[in-house]
Design an enzyme around this catalytic site. Structure first.
Site, PDB file in Angstrom:
ATOM      1  N   ARG A   1      -7.660   9.493  -8.397  1.00  0.00           N
ATOM      2  CA  ARG A   1      -8.103   9.617  -7.353  1.00  0.00           C
ATOM      3  C   ARG A   1      -6.992  10.132  -6.437  1.00  0.00           C
ATOM      4  O   ARG A   1      -5.701   9.725  -6.523  1.00  0.00           O
ATOM      5  CB  ARG A   1      -8.729   8.576  -6.636  1.00  0.00           C
ATOM      6  CG  ARG A   1      -9.324   8.846  -5.281  1.00  0.00           C
ATOM      7  CD  ARG A   1      -8.154   8.273  -4.242  1.00  0.00           C
ATOM      8  NE  ARG A   1      -8.890   8.141  -2.918  1.00  0.00           N
ATOM      9  CZ  ARG A   1      -8.122   7.772  -1.824  1.00  0.00           C
ATOM     10  NH1 ARG A   1      -6.878   7.577  -1.922  1.00  0.00           N
ATOM     11  NH2 ARG A   1      -8.662   7.959  -0.520  1.00  0.00           N
ATOM     12  N   VAL A   2      -6.943  11.183  -5.799  1.00  0.00           N
ATOM     13  CA  VAL A   2      -5.859  11.441  -4.730  1.00  0.00           C
ATOM     14  C   VAL A   2      -6.650  11.551  -3.244  1.00  0.00           C
ATOM     15  O   VAL A   2      -7.712  11.979  -3.197  1.00  0.00           O
ATOM     16  CB  VAL A   2      -5.669  13.089  -5.062  1.00  0.00           C
ATOM     17  CG1 VAL A   2      -4.620  13.536  -4.002  1.00  0.00           C
ATOM     18  CG2 VAL A   2      -5.217  13.027  -6.465  1.00  0.00           C
ATOM     19  N   GLY A   3      -5.996  10.910  -2.385  1.00  0.00           N
ATOM     20  CA  GLY A   3      -6.440  10.904  -1.074  1.00  0.00           C
ATOM     21  C   GLY A   3      -5.939  11.827  -0.106  1.00  0.00           C
ATOM     22  O   GLY A   3      -5.540  12.907  -0.536  1.00  0.00           O
TER      23      GLY A   3
ATOM     24  N   SER B   1       0.801  -1.073  -0.014  1.00  0.00           N
ATOM     25  CA  SER B   1      -0.021  -0.006  -0.087  1.00  0.00           C
ATOM     26  C   SER B   1       0.932   1.298  -0.070  1.00  0.00           C
ATOM     27  O   SER B   1       0.407   2.235   0.203  1.00  0.00           O
ATOM     28  CB  SER B   1      -1.033   0.148   1.289  1.00  0.00           C
ATOM     29  OG  SER B   1      -0.272  -0.436   2.454  1.00  0.00           O
TER      30      SER B   1
ATOM     31  N   THR C   1       2.002   7.137   0.279  1.00  0.00           N
ATOM     32  CA  THR C   1       0.959   5.852  -0.116  1.00  0.00           C
ATOM     33  C   THR C   1       0.924   5.718  -1.377  1.00  0.00           C
ATOM     34  O   THR C   1       1.068   6.430  -2.406  1.00  0.00           O
ATOM     35  CB  THR C   1      -0.381   6.296   0.781  1.00  0.00           C
ATOM     36  OG1 THR C   1      -1.174   5.215   0.667  1.00  0.00           O
ATOM     37  CG2 THR C   1      -1.024   7.381   0.045  1.00  0.00           C
TER      38      THR C   1
ATOM     39  N   THR D   1      -1.051   3.380   4.481  1.00  0.00           N
ATOM     40  CA  THR D   1      -0.065   4.622   4.391  1.00  0.00           C
ATOM     41  C   THR D   1       0.879   4.325   5.439  1.00  0.00           C
ATOM     42  O   THR D   1       0.585   4.347   6.806  1.00  0.00           O
ATOM     43  CB  THR D   1      -1.014   5.638   4.538  1.00  0.00           C
ATOM     44  OG1 THR D   1      -1.988   5.458   3.422  1.00  0.00           O
ATOM     45  CG2 THR D   1      -0.134   7.078   4.520  1.00  0.00           C
TER      46      THR D   1
ATOM     47  N   THR E   1      -3.925   8.164   8.961  1.00  0.00           N
ATOM     48  CA  THR E   1      -4.081   7.014   7.906  1.00  0.00           C
ATOM     49  C   THR E   1      -5.584   6.724   7.977  1.00  0.00           C
ATOM     50  O   THR E   1      -6.373   6.978   8.719  1.00  0.00           O
ATOM     51  CB  THR E   1      -3.215   5.765   8.412  1.00  0.00           C
ATOM     52  OG1 THR E   1      -3.259   4.854   7.563  1.00  0.00           O
ATOM     53  CG2 THR E   1      -3.603   5.270   9.870  1.00  0.00           C
ATOM     54  N   GLY E   2      -5.927   6.018   6.726  1.00  0.00           N
ATOM     55  CA  GLY E   2      -7.373   5.336   6.725  1.00  0.00           C
ATOM     56  C   GLY E   2      -8.057   5.952   5.474  1.00  0.00           C
ATOM     57  O   GLY E   2      -7.424   6.470   4.600  1.00  0.00           O
ATOM     58  N   HIS E   3      -9.254   6.038   5.763  1.00  0.00           N
ATOM     59  CA  HIS E   3      -9.848   6.569   4.635  1.00  0.00           C
ATOM     60  C   HIS E   3      -9.804   7.859   4.295  1.00  0.00           C
ATOM     61  O   HIS E   3     -10.552   8.871   4.882  1.00  0.00           O
ATOM     62  CB  HIS E   3     -11.333   6.312   4.956  1.00  0.00           C
ATOM     63  CG  HIS E   3     -12.415   6.066   3.831  1.00  0.00           C
ATOM     64  ND1 HIS E   3     -13.685   5.384   4.032  1.00  0.00           N
ATOM     65  CD2 HIS E   3     -12.350   6.516   2.519  1.00  0.00           C
ATOM     66  CE1 HIS E   3     -14.233   5.347   2.677  1.00  0.00           C
ATOM     67  NE2 HIS E   3     -13.306   6.255   1.763  1.00  0.00           N
TER      68      HIS E   3
HETATM   69  C1  SD4 Z   1      -5.734   7.263   1.430  1.00  0.00           C
HETATM   70  N1  SD4 Z   1      -5.066   7.541   3.768  1.00  0.00           N
HETATM   71  O1  SD4 Z   1      -5.232   7.295   0.208  1.00  0.00           O
HETATM   72  C2  SD4 Z   1      -4.692   6.857   2.593  1.00  0.00           C
HETATM   73  C3  SD4 Z   1      -4.850   5.449   2.678  1.00  0.00           C
HETATM   74  C4  SD4 Z   1      -4.646   5.104   4.051  1.00  0.00           C
HETATM   75  O2  SD4 Z   1      -4.680   3.510   5.812  1.00  0.00           O
HETATM   76  O3  SD4 Z   1      -3.988   5.771   4.935  1.00  0.00           O
HETATM   77  N2  SD4 Z   1      -5.082   3.868   4.479  1.00  0.00           N
HETATM   78  O4  SD4 Z   1      -6.877   7.735   1.550  1.00  0.00           O
END
Ligand code: SD4
Length: 328
Positions: A213-215, A83, A203, A185, A236-238
């Protein structure tokens, strides 16, 4: 006539007031420890190895900016970490696109989004910070800048990631589930021996995302924020949910107002949950985690749900902690 109890009470408060008042020549308690105790925090289990790498810089009295860059580079280059960087899971078109950003205590920032073919997006982000007049480059322009600045073009899609993607194509069902089995991430924040803070976040984003797509991870203020007078935070995360509340900056501002790092992380997670509730959306299958340090070297973390781990390295050791969380 003044009652005896009143006299005693007045006397006691006078003594307390006198004790609280600094005398001439007395040093006031310092806001930042005279000798800062260096510390490094990173997200997820792979943070343990990354911390060790970063510590090599810190223990030689190196600066936190170099430390966080070196630390996350280890994970970027590892094909088994699916990831981040090389070997990261691709988008739904089969392209590995990377997001990263870096920041120091003086608000120097660099960020890169949707970058392909470069193993170390964090170093491209740093090059943008140090060698360009801008703070963020994306896509083809970011790749062009990287190649012009000596980075090598490589294929980031490993056999394992390609196989997984081809398997996914059979159903093409998009489920952005973020948990310990699918750890993501790497965000790293550090305080060095001079008391300077820095952070890095990198990430490959959500697996099988839409092209382009950009997070949150390359968004300064969302996935990462550092304020030399307050602290450093990464998420980290969504990513969509973190961007919605400008998460990392929110945590910094909570710490500025006096919250401990953990309470500040918790407040940000609570706000994210509230936004879910207001939109009448379920938080099931969504994970968000924040880690934070303040400029005294105190640290904390908080997650939306169970399963978020973070690694803490200081002179006494390198440990993995389970973060407290809001919902089961
Ligand atoms: C994202 N925050 O691209 C990142 C992914 C992530 O744990 O951190 N997942 O949304």
């Amino acid at each position: 006539m003044v009652a005896r109890r009143t006299v005693i009470k007045t006397g006691a408060s006078a003594i307390l007031a006198w004790l609280a008042k600094p005398l001439d020549g007395w040093a006031l308690e310092p806001k930042v420890p005279a000798v800062p105790k260096p510390i490094i925090l990173s997200t997820w289990k792979f943070g343990l190895q990354a911390n060790e790498e970063a510590w090599k810089v810190i223990e030689k009295n190196g600066n936190s900016l170099d430390a966080v860059e070196q630390g996350v580079m280890l994970v970027e280059a590892d094909p088994n970490e699916r990831s981040v960087g090389y070997g990261g899971r691709p988008d739904r078109d089969g392209n590995v696109t990377l997001d990263a950003c870096i920041m120091d205590h003086n608000a120097n920032i660099g960020s890169v989004a949707c970058l392909q073919h470069i193993v170390h997006p964090i170093s491209v982000a740093r090059a943008i910070m140090e060698k360009s007049p801008h703070v963020m480059l994306v896509g083809d322009g970011a790749l062009k800048f990287a190649l012009e600045n000596g980075f090598k073009k490589e294929n980031l899609l490993t056999e394992a990631s390609e196989k997984e993607w081809r398997e996914w194509l059979k159903t093409s069902e998009y489920k952005p589930i973020v948990n310990i089995e699918n750890h993501d991430t790497i965000g790293m924040i550090a305080l060095d021996t001079k008391g300077n803070l820095a952070g890095a976040c990198t990430t490959s984003g959500m697996a099988f995302k839409l092209a382009g797509r950009v997070g949150d991870s390359p968004i300064i203020g969302a996935g990462l924020y550092v304020d030399g007078e307050v602290g450093a935070v990464t998420a980290t995360g969504h990513g969509e949910e973190v961007i919605r509340v400008v998460g990392a900056h929110l945590v910094i501002e909570m710490m500025r107002q006096g919250k401990t790092p953990k309470k500040a992380c918790k407040a940000a997670v609570e706000l994210i949950k509230r936004k879910f509730d207001l939109r009448q959306k379920q938080t099931k299958d969504t994970q968000i985690g924040f880690i934070a340090i303040n400029n005294l070297g105190e640290y904390g973390a908080f997650a939306l749900r169970k399963g978020f781990y973070y690694a803490v390295k200081d002179a006494t050791g390198n440990k993995l902690y389970k973060a407290d969380y809001l919902v089961k």
